[in-house]
Design a protein around this motif. Structure first.
Motif, short mmCIF file in Angstrom:
data_model
loop_
_atom_site.label_atom_id
_atom_site.label_comp_id
_atom_site.label_asym_id
_atom_site.label_seq_id
_atom_site.Cartn_x
_atom_site.Cartn_y
_atom_site.Cartn_z
N GLU A 84 -25.84 17.69 23.38
CA GLU A 84 -26.93 17.69 24.34
C GLU A 84 -26.37 18.10 25.70
O GLU A 84 -25.18 17.92 25.99
N VAL A 85 -27.24 18.67 26.50
CA VAL A 85 -26.83 19.23 27.78
C VAL A 85 -27.11 18.23 28.89
O VAL A 85 -28.15 17.57 28.91
N THR A 92 -18.29 23.44 28.65
CA THR A 92 -18.96 24.65 28.17
C THR A 92 -18.07 25.34 27.15
O THR A 92 -16.87 25.03 27.03
N ASP A 116 -26.73 17.73 33.35
CA ASP A 116 -26.62 18.45 34.61
C ASP A 116 -25.63 17.73 35.51
O ASP A 116 -25.77 16.53 35.78
N SER A 131 -22.19 20.56 28.12
CA SER A 131 -22.55 19.78 26.92
C SER A 131 -21.69 18.55 26.74
O SER A 131 -20.50 18.52 27.10
N GLU A 165 -24.63 22.99 34.34
CA GLU A 165 -25.02 22.50 33.03
C GLU A 165 -23.87 22.62 32.03
O GLU A 165 -23.21 23.66 31.95
N MET A 187 -33.31 16.07 30.78
CA MET A 187 -31.87 16.29 30.89
C MET A 187 -31.27 15.25 31.84
O MET A 187 -31.77 15.05 32.94
N PRO A 199 -18.37 16.51 30.25
CA PRO A 199 -19.18 17.63 29.80
C PRO A 199 -18.39 18.94 29.92
O PRO A 199 -17.61 19.13 30.85
#
Length: 378
Positions: A251-252, A221, A254, A261, A259, A1, A219
């Motif tokens: 894909e995830v 959620t 950090d 995507s 976390e 990750m 990123p």
């Protein structure tokens, strides 16, 4: 990750929202496309959002793109609120909105914010009103009051109050705005107003909107996307199911223990560069940045809480001084004659370089509005 920092996330969101390196004037419409629409409940705010993102444009450039060339369109889309979109993709946004907010076939009695009671409407009433709205707008744009009168002539007065309420009730008919008549908005049929209208699959349109959100504001959620795009009818489980439906495209990463995507392969993050920007109320950078604790530090949060609009609307309703992608104060604007007065209240001491950049931003706003800027920093 892959692991990234919040500064890298801010850098990416600034860049993809044309707040780092600005777009050229020729890419005005593309800016609206790449940001997922420009929030336009307040027209002056929408115009200044574009001015912050595209070099060398004027108010008239935006209005020409809206009302003359019809390259942009103003319609009720994200969260059911007015946004500016490229006209060629309005069918996409309306289809995605229908996927999360199915049309109401019956309406209960409703007391509007002014205290006026509107009677309940049954399925046949709503259907009849929607057909009357489309018929009244066939081949023309009408102000809201004239549309309400035309519909009343066709179906009686049962819907007149709702049509005049200022809300986006049109009997289930999807409408957009036409050119204003003085201080009045006008309403139009989008299938006639824009050059081409296609009926698109609702679920695939929703997935495409989700991809676009992830590209510009990721990123992210499922919760972030739900808060940005949808109504109360779209539940947390629905948002998770949406992400699951495109799981092979995600894909995830950090972000300092958080976390979220991104799209597969879209994992380039640049180092944050210094920048100073004056964001209008409802700026799409703020609306898309759902992790508000990473956007609004404590000092600025206290300013928001003490602000008239901020008390009720939170960070969305205020104008931010944004430094390096973080809220660093508030600002206000007021037109006086041929001047635009800009009053900035930083939440911390500015460096000489930041103060100089703030002067440049004030000049930018003045040039956009065709007014002499008068900047005061408290």
């Amino acid at each position: 990750m892959k692991s990234v920092t919040w500064n890298e996330v801010r850098s990416r969101r600034l860049a993809r929202g044309s707040l780092a390196e600005r777009a050229s004037a020729e890419r005005l419409v593309e800016v609206a496309r790449e940001t997922g629409g420009i929030h336009a409940q307040v027209q002056a705010s929408a115009e200044l959002q574009l001015a912050m993102r595209a070099d060398g444009i004027t108010q008239q450039d935006i209005r020409d793109a809206l009302w003359e060339r019809r390259e942009l369109v103003k319609a009720w889309t994200v969260r059911g609120t007015l946004h500016l979109h490229p006209a060629d993709e309005l069918p996409l946004w309306y289809a995605a909105e229908r996927a999360v907010s199915p049309a109401e076939h019956e309406l209960g009695a409703w007391v509007d914010p002014k205290g006026e009671l509107h009677p309940a409407l049954g399925h046949d009433d709503v259907k009849e009103i929607g057909a009357a709205v489309l018929d009244a707008l066939d081949g023309r744009c009408l102000p809201r009051d004239e549309l309400a009168a035309e519909v009343a002539q066709r179906v009686g007065s049962k819907a007149q109050g709702r049509l005049l309420s200022g809300f986006a009730f049109f009997g289930g008919a999807d409408l957009c705005q036409g050119p204003p008549q003085g201080s009045k908005i006008t309403l139009a049929r989008p299938d006639q107003w824009i050059e081409r209208w296609d009926e698109l699959d609702e679920q695939e349109s929703l997935r495409e909107v989700c991809r676009r959100y992830l590209r510009t504001y990721g990123p992210a959620t499922p919760k972030d996307f739900r808060e940005w795009f949808t109504s109360r009818q779209f539940k947390p489980a629905d948002a998770r199911a949406l992400f699951d439906s495109i799981a092979n495209e995600l894909e995830v990463v950090d972000v300092e223990g958080h976390e979220a995507s991104v799209l597969v392969g879209d994992t380039d993050f640049q180092q944050l560069e210094a920048s100073v920007r004056l964001l209008s109320e409802y700026d799409v950078y703020v609306m898309g940045f759902r992790e508000r604790d990473q956007l609004v530090p404590d000092e600025a949060r206290r300013q928001v809480a003490a602000h008239g609009r901020g008390k009720y609307e939170g960070p969305a309703g205020v104008r931010f001084l944004l430094i390096d992608g973080i809220a660093a104060g508030l600002w206000e604007r007021k037109k006086r004659g041929k001047r635009i007065e800009l009053q900035v209240t930083p939440s911390r001491k500015l460096t000489p370089a930041e103060r100089a950049e703030l002067d440049t931003e004030a000049e930018r706003i003045g040039a956009f509005l065709g007014l002499e800027p008068l900047l005061t920093v408290e």
